[in-house]
Structure formats: structure tokens, C-alpha cells
Design a protein around this motif. Structure first.
Motif, PDB file in Angstrom:
ATOM      1  N   MET A 108       0.828  -1.196   0.000  1.00  0.00           N
ATOM      2  CA  MET A 108       0.000   0.000   0.000  1.00  0.00           C
ATOM      3  C   MET A 108       0.865   1.249   0.000  1.00  0.00           C
ATOM      4  N   ILE A 109       1.901   1.253   0.812  1.00  0.00           N
ATOM      5  CA  ILE A 109       2.761   2.425   0.912  1.00  0.00           C
ATOM      6  C   ILE A 109       3.445   2.697  -0.419  1.00  0.00           C
ATOM      7  N   LYS A 110       4.028   1.668  -0.981  1.00  0.00           N
ATOM      8  CA  LYS A 110       4.748   1.859  -2.242  1.00  0.00           C
ATOM      9  C   LYS A 110       3.807   2.302  -3.351  1.00  0.00           C
ATOM     10  N   ALA A 111       2.616   1.689  -3.415  1.00  0.00           N
ATOM     11  CA  ALA A 111       1.682   2.041  -4.477  1.00  0.00           C
ATOM     12  C   ALA A 111       1.162   3.454  -4.288  1.00  0.00           C
ATOM     13  N   SER A 112       0.824   3.817  -3.052  1.00  0.00           N
ATOM     14  CA  SER A 112       0.237   5.128  -2.834  1.00  0.00           C
ATOM     15  C   SER A 112       1.255   6.244  -3.058  1.00  0.00           C
ATOM     16  N   VAL A 113       2.500   6.018  -2.650  1.00  0.00           N
ATOM     17  CA  VAL A 113       3.501   7.068  -2.805  1.00  0.00           C
ATOM     18  C   VAL A 113       3.925   7.208  -4.258  1.00  0.00           C
ATOM     19  N   THR A 114       4.175   6.097  -4.941  1.00  0.00           N
ATOM     20  CA  THR A 114       4.621   6.199  -6.328  1.00  0.00           C
ATOM     21  C   THR A 114       3.494   6.614  -7.259  1.00  0.00           C
ATOM     22  N   SER A 115       2.237   6.533  -6.799  1.00  0.00           N
ATOM     23  CA  SER A 115       1.142   7.003  -7.643  1.00  0.00           C
ATOM     24  C   SER A 115       1.115   8.524  -7.694  1.00  0.00           C
ATOM     25  N   ILE A 116       1.864   9.162  -6.831  1.00  0.00           N
ATOM     26  CA  ILE A 116       2.145  10.583  -6.849  1.00  0.00           C
ATOM     27  C   ILE A 116       0.995  11.434  -6.303  1.00  0.00           C
ATOM     28  N   VAL A 117      -0.163  11.431  -6.917  1.00  0.00           N
ATOM     29  CA  VAL A 117      -1.223  12.312  -6.456  1.00  0.00           C
ATOM     30  C   VAL A 117      -2.551  11.591  -6.424  1.00  0.00           C
ATOM     31  N   GLU A 118      -3.445  12.098  -5.598  1.00  0.00           N
ATOM     32  CA  GLU A 118      -4.808  11.597  -5.544  1.00  0.00           C
ATOM     33  C   GLU A 118      -5.762  12.767  -5.760  1.00  0.00           C
ATOM     34  N   PRO A 119      -6.912  12.570  -6.395  1.00  0.00           N
ATOM     35  CA  PRO A 119      -7.848  13.676  -6.595  1.00  0.00           C
ATOM     36  C   PRO A 119      -8.470  14.115  -5.277  1.00  0.00           C
ATOM     37  N   LEU A 120      -8.626  15.396  -5.096  1.00  0.00           N
ATOM     38  CA  LEU A 120      -9.291  15.917  -3.916  1.00  0.00           C
ATOM     39  C   LEU A 120     -10.783  15.991  -4.227  1.00  0.00           C
ATOM     40  N   THR A 121     -11.510  14.934  -3.917  1.00  0.00           N
ATOM     41  CA  THR A 121     -12.895  14.820  -4.360  1.00  0.00           C
ATOM     42  C   THR A 121     -13.817  15.815  -3.681  1.00  0.00           C
ATOM     43  N   ASP A 122     -13.396  16.404  -2.554  1.00  0.00           N
ATOM     44  CA  ASP A 122     -14.275  17.312  -1.834  1.00  0.00           C
ATOM     45  C   ASP A 122     -14.699  18.498  -2.681  1.00  0.00           C
ATOM     46  N   ILE A 123     -13.869  18.937  -3.620  1.00  0.00           N
ATOM     47  CA  ILE A 123     -14.232  20.119  -4.394  1.00  0.00           C
ATOM     48  C   ILE A 123     -15.395  19.826  -5.338  1.00  0.00           C
ATOM     49  N   PRO A 308      -7.021  -1.762  -6.674  1.00  0.00           N
ATOM     50  CA  PRO A 308      -6.526  -1.375  -5.349  1.00  0.00           C
ATOM     51  C   PRO A 308      -5.027  -1.605  -5.189  1.00  0.00           C
ATOM     52  N   TYR A 309      -4.303  -0.524  -4.854  1.00  0.00           N
ATOM     53  CA  TYR A 309      -2.881  -0.577  -4.514  1.00  0.00           C
ATOM     54  C   TYR A 309      -1.992  -1.063  -5.667  1.00  0.00           C
ATOM     55  N   ALA A 310      -2.479  -0.949  -6.915  1.00  0.00           N
ATOM     56  CA  ALA A 310      -1.674  -1.410  -8.051  1.00  0.00           C
ATOM     57  C   ALA A 310      -1.207  -0.256  -8.931  1.00  0.00           C
ATOM     58  N   PHE A 311      -1.470   0.979  -8.533  1.00  0.00           N
ATOM     59  CA  PHE A 311      -1.132   2.106  -9.403  1.00  0.00           C
ATOM     60  C   PHE A 311       0.374   2.288  -9.546  1.00  0.00           C
ATOM     61  N   GLY A 312       1.106   2.064  -8.467  1.00  0.00           N
ATOM     62  CA  GLY A 312       2.558   2.160  -8.567  1.00  0.00           C
ATOM     63  C   GLY A 312       3.125   1.173  -9.567  1.00  0.00           C
ATOM     64  N   LYS A 313       2.553  -0.031  -9.583  1.00  0.00           N
ATOM     65  CA  LYS A 313       2.986  -1.034 -10.564  1.00  0.00           C
ATOM     66  C   LYS A 313       2.663  -0.567 -11.980  1.00  0.00           C
ATOM     67  N   ALA A 314       1.510   0.088 -12.138  1.00  0.00           N
ATOM     68  CA  ALA A 314       1.123   0.561 -13.469  1.00  0.00           C
ATOM     69  C   ALA A 314       2.100   1.598 -13.997  1.00  0.00           C
ATOM     70  N   LEU A 315       2.581   2.476 -13.128  1.00  0.00           N
ATOM     71  CA  LEU A 315       3.564   3.468 -13.546  1.00  0.00           C
ATOM     72  C   LEU A 315       4.852   2.792 -14.018  1.00  0.00           C
ATOM     73  N   THR A 316       5.253   1.760 -13.299  1.00  0.00           N
ATOM     74  CA  THR A 316       6.448   1.011 -13.708  1.00  0.00           C
ATOM     75  C   THR A 316       6.205   0.313 -15.033  1.00  0.00           C
ATOM     76  N   TRP A 317       5.050  -0.327 -15.178  1.00  0.00           N
ATOM     77  CA  TRP A 317       4.741  -1.011 -16.427  1.00  0.00           C
ATOM     78  C   TRP A 317       4.673  -0.030 -17.592  1.00  0.00           C
ATOM     79  N   ALA A 318       4.149   1.168 -17.356  1.00  0.00           N
ATOM     80  CA  ALA A 318       4.082   2.165 -18.425  1.00  0.00           C
ATOM     81  C   ALA A 318       5.480   2.496 -18.938  1.00  0.00           C
TER      82      ALA A 318
END
Length: 368
Positions: A108-123, A308-318
Motif C-alpha cells: 500500500m505504501i509503495k503504491a500510494s507514494v509512487t502514484s504521486i497524487v490523488e484527486p481531492l474529491t471534496d471540491i 486497489p494498490y496497483a497504481f505504482g505497478k502501473a507506472l512502472t509497467w508504463a
């Protein structure tokens, strides 16, 4: 302060309206501002427009498949710079996990940090954000920083740099990466069927190819989709779905959501075979499977939901797949300016493109 063009959905009438929204220039300490370069239209967006999802607000700006360039950085963010090309992860860590604790699994940590940003849905005044994204600036929340001295301190994880065009595919690629987690380890001798060659199907086939899998069969009936898959130059066999009964596979990955095709694929599995269901077209669909066949042949059926928690892997695969596999023309990705949103939506509903994205001018964003 200025404003920017956007599309706003009237959730009662299910209609999109061009509008202008204020540009946000103040950047809180732990956040960044991302200038959107590409925004993809997802099947979920089309479902929202058709009224298949209940939305709890009257007006909504859609958007979750996003890539762009950082144009503002808060003072507490020390691993991103203005001009960095980023992809936006639309998922968040579960609320039960808090930053800087040992309760957070490493993945979770690696995926969330390497995914860089998350949308601020509150707006958006909504907890659900999907598909069509506004034109200019958008505030995005950076994943939580970790305590100084903690082994998972955020600055120790550098984001994976991807081109903005590649980045808009990362949300889809992260779903493929999560599905891949369900089927590994997979021997290279495995006989694999990829059912459907839409964008997800082609990304799945490309992921298999770059890892050296060669006993792969693509199953597709639509001629346009067959041509797109062929243009990738993977060298895989191509068959119609009705030819599945003549084959035997160790793994079948369904990207169609069609229950009849899933059923045929299950019957085509050999001993120890695995059916991975990537999509379902209707909650009313049912599969007719033989318990005896599942029992005697030790068949496995697995579902794979989003990313879930796979976005960091997607950046690497890209980065690994690169121009060889992520070519917009070969994949059938078509881009439109925001003002042509009506034509873009009609194309997204048709078989004329595997993916439709909005493309925006970010030439004025400084490079690092």
C-alpha cells in the motif's frame, strides 16, 4: 484569478453543460496543483450519463483517468517539482490506515507514494469522481507524508516519470496490473486466452508479450478491434469467440464482460485451468458451469475488481511498455479537444475507438 473551461453534469437531467470554473492557485503545504494534459472517458462515465449510477449531488464535474504536469507544489512536498509529468491515482488508502504506522502493508505504501497524487474529491461535493475532467488547473492531494525517520518516509520513494500520454492509460493499466496479481506465478509455457481486444484486452496482451509469453490466443469477433490488436505486432493467434470450444487453455482472461463468452472459456480450460473475470456487463448475467468439471479438473474462477494498490505497478509497467506498446494509434486511442465533447462521447459509445481521451494544451507549464 481567472477561470477555465469544464464540463458539468446535471445529475437530474443526465446532461453535460459547458461551464467555467475558477482556477485554484493557492497550494496548501501538503498538496500540489496538476495541470491536466489528458483525461480519459471511462465506461463508468457513460454509465453515469445513462443513469446507471446514483449520484448524491445535483451538479458534478467528472474525471478519474488523468495525467498532467505539476504546476504548483506545497512547501511540505519535497519529492515533486513544478514541471514533473504525473499520473493521478483515483483511489485512496482505506480510512482505517493512518500514515506513519506499521499497520499499512508495504504494498500500500509503495503504491500510494509512487502514484504521486490523488484527486481531492471534496471540491466536487461528491465521493464519486469519474471520467471527463476539466480543462485547466485542478487541485490534487498528495498522499500523506510519513514521520521523519520512519522507514517508509515518503521522500525515500521517488515517483516514476512517465510521459503524459502514457499516464492517461495508467488507470486502465493499473486494473490490468491488479488482475495480473491474481494469476501469478504463471509459467511461460502456459496457454493463455485473452477474451476481447478492447483497450484493456490489448494492454493485457501487451503485458504478456513484454514478459515473454508466446502461447497466447486473442479472441475477438469485431473486425475493427481485431485490426487494432493485429497492428500491435505481437504475433499472437487470433480467433473468433465461437472457436473457443476447439482449444484448451491454462488461463483465460475475460475482458468482454459477456457471460456467454466467459462460460465458453470456462469449458475450454484444461486441468488446473484458471478463468479470470475482468468485467461484467450486467448484474443479471448468470454463468452455467459444471460443478463436476470444476471439481475433477480443479478449475479456478477469480474476479478482479478495479485497481486497489496497483497504481505504482502501473507506472512502472508504463515505463517498461513504452512507445513500443503504448502507441495511441495502434491501441485505437482517439483524442479530442474539450469543445468537441459531444462527438467524443458518441465515439466512446461506438466501436470506432478503443479509448477516447480529451487532450489539453500544457505548453505554457515550465519544465524543471
Amino acid at each position: 484569478m481567472g477561470d477555465y473551461a469544464a464540463l458539468e453534469l446535471d445529475t437530474r437531467l443526465r446532461r453535460l453543460y459547458p461551464t467555467r470554473l475558477p482556477i485554484m492557485t493557492r497550494c496548501p503545504a501538503g498538496e500540489v496543483i496538476v495541470r491536466v494534459a489528458y483525461a480519459g472517458i471511462c465506461h463508468t462515465d457513460l454509465a453515469i450519463l445513462q443513469g446507471d449510477f446514483q449520484i448524491d449531488c445535483d451538479r458534478l464535474v467528472l474525471g478519474h483517468e488523468i495525467s498532467g504536469i505539476v504546476s504548483g507544489v506545497g512547501k511540505e512536498v519535497n519529492w515533486l517539482r513544478i514541471g514533473d509529468k504525473v499520473a493521478v491515482n483515483p483511489n485512496r488508502l482505506p480510512n482505517k490506515y493512518s500514515a506513519g504506522t506499521d499497520e499499512i502493508p508495504d504494498i500500500m505504501i509503495k503504491a500510494s507514494v509512487t502514484s504521486i497524487v490523488e484527486p481531492l474529491t471534496d471540491i466536487f461535493n461528491s465521493s464519486f469522481v469519474s471520467g471527463i475532467f476539466p480543462k485547466n488547473l485542478k487541485m490534487a492531494k498528495v498522499t500523506p507524508q510519513y514521520k521523519k525517520g520512519d522507514k517508509h518516509e515518503a521522500e525515500n520513494y521517488r515517483p516514476v516519470s512517465v510521459l503524459s500520454g502514457f499516464g492517461v492509460l495508467c488507470e486502465s493499466l493499473s486494473c490490468v496490473a491488479h488482475a495480473w496479481e491474481h494469476v501469478t506465478p504463471l509459467p511461460h509455457s502456459a496457454r493463455v486466452a485473452v477474451l476481447g481486444t478492447d483497450l484493456v484486452g490489448c494492454l493485457t496482451a501487451s503485458l504478456l508479450h513484454v514478459q515473454g509469453y508466446r502461447h497466447v490466443t486473442l479472441c475477438e469477433n469485431a473486425e475493427a478491434a481485431r485490426q487494432r490488436a493485429h497492428s500491435l505486432g505481437l504475433g499472437y493467434d487470433m480467433i473468433d469467440h465461437n472457436e473457443l470450444c476447439n482449444k484448451t487453455f491454462d488461463l483465460a482472461i475475460d475482458c468482454t464482460g459477456d457471460a456467454m463468452i466467459q462460460q465458453e472459456a470456462a469449458h475450454a480450460l484444461g486441468f488446473g485451468g484458471h478463468l479470470l473475470i475482468f468485467r461484467s456487463n450486467s448484474v443479471k448475467d448468470r454463468l452455467c458451469l459444471s460443478p463436476f468439471n470444476i471439481f475433477t479438473n480443479e478449475i479456478k474462477v477469480t474476479g478482479s475488481l478495479i485497481n486497489p494498490y496497483a497504481f505504482g505497478k502501473a507506472l512502472t509497467w508504463a515505463s517498461v511498455l513504452g512507445h513500443r506498446y503504448l502507441d495511441f494509434n495502434k491501441l485505437g486511442v482517439v483524442s479530442y479537444p474539450l469543445k468537441e465533447y459531444q462527438e467524443a462521447l458518441e465515439t466512446a459509445k461506438s466501436d470506432d475507438a478503443a479509448k477516447v481521451v480529451f487532450e489539453f494544451d500544457v505548453s505554457d507549464v515550465p519544465t524543471p
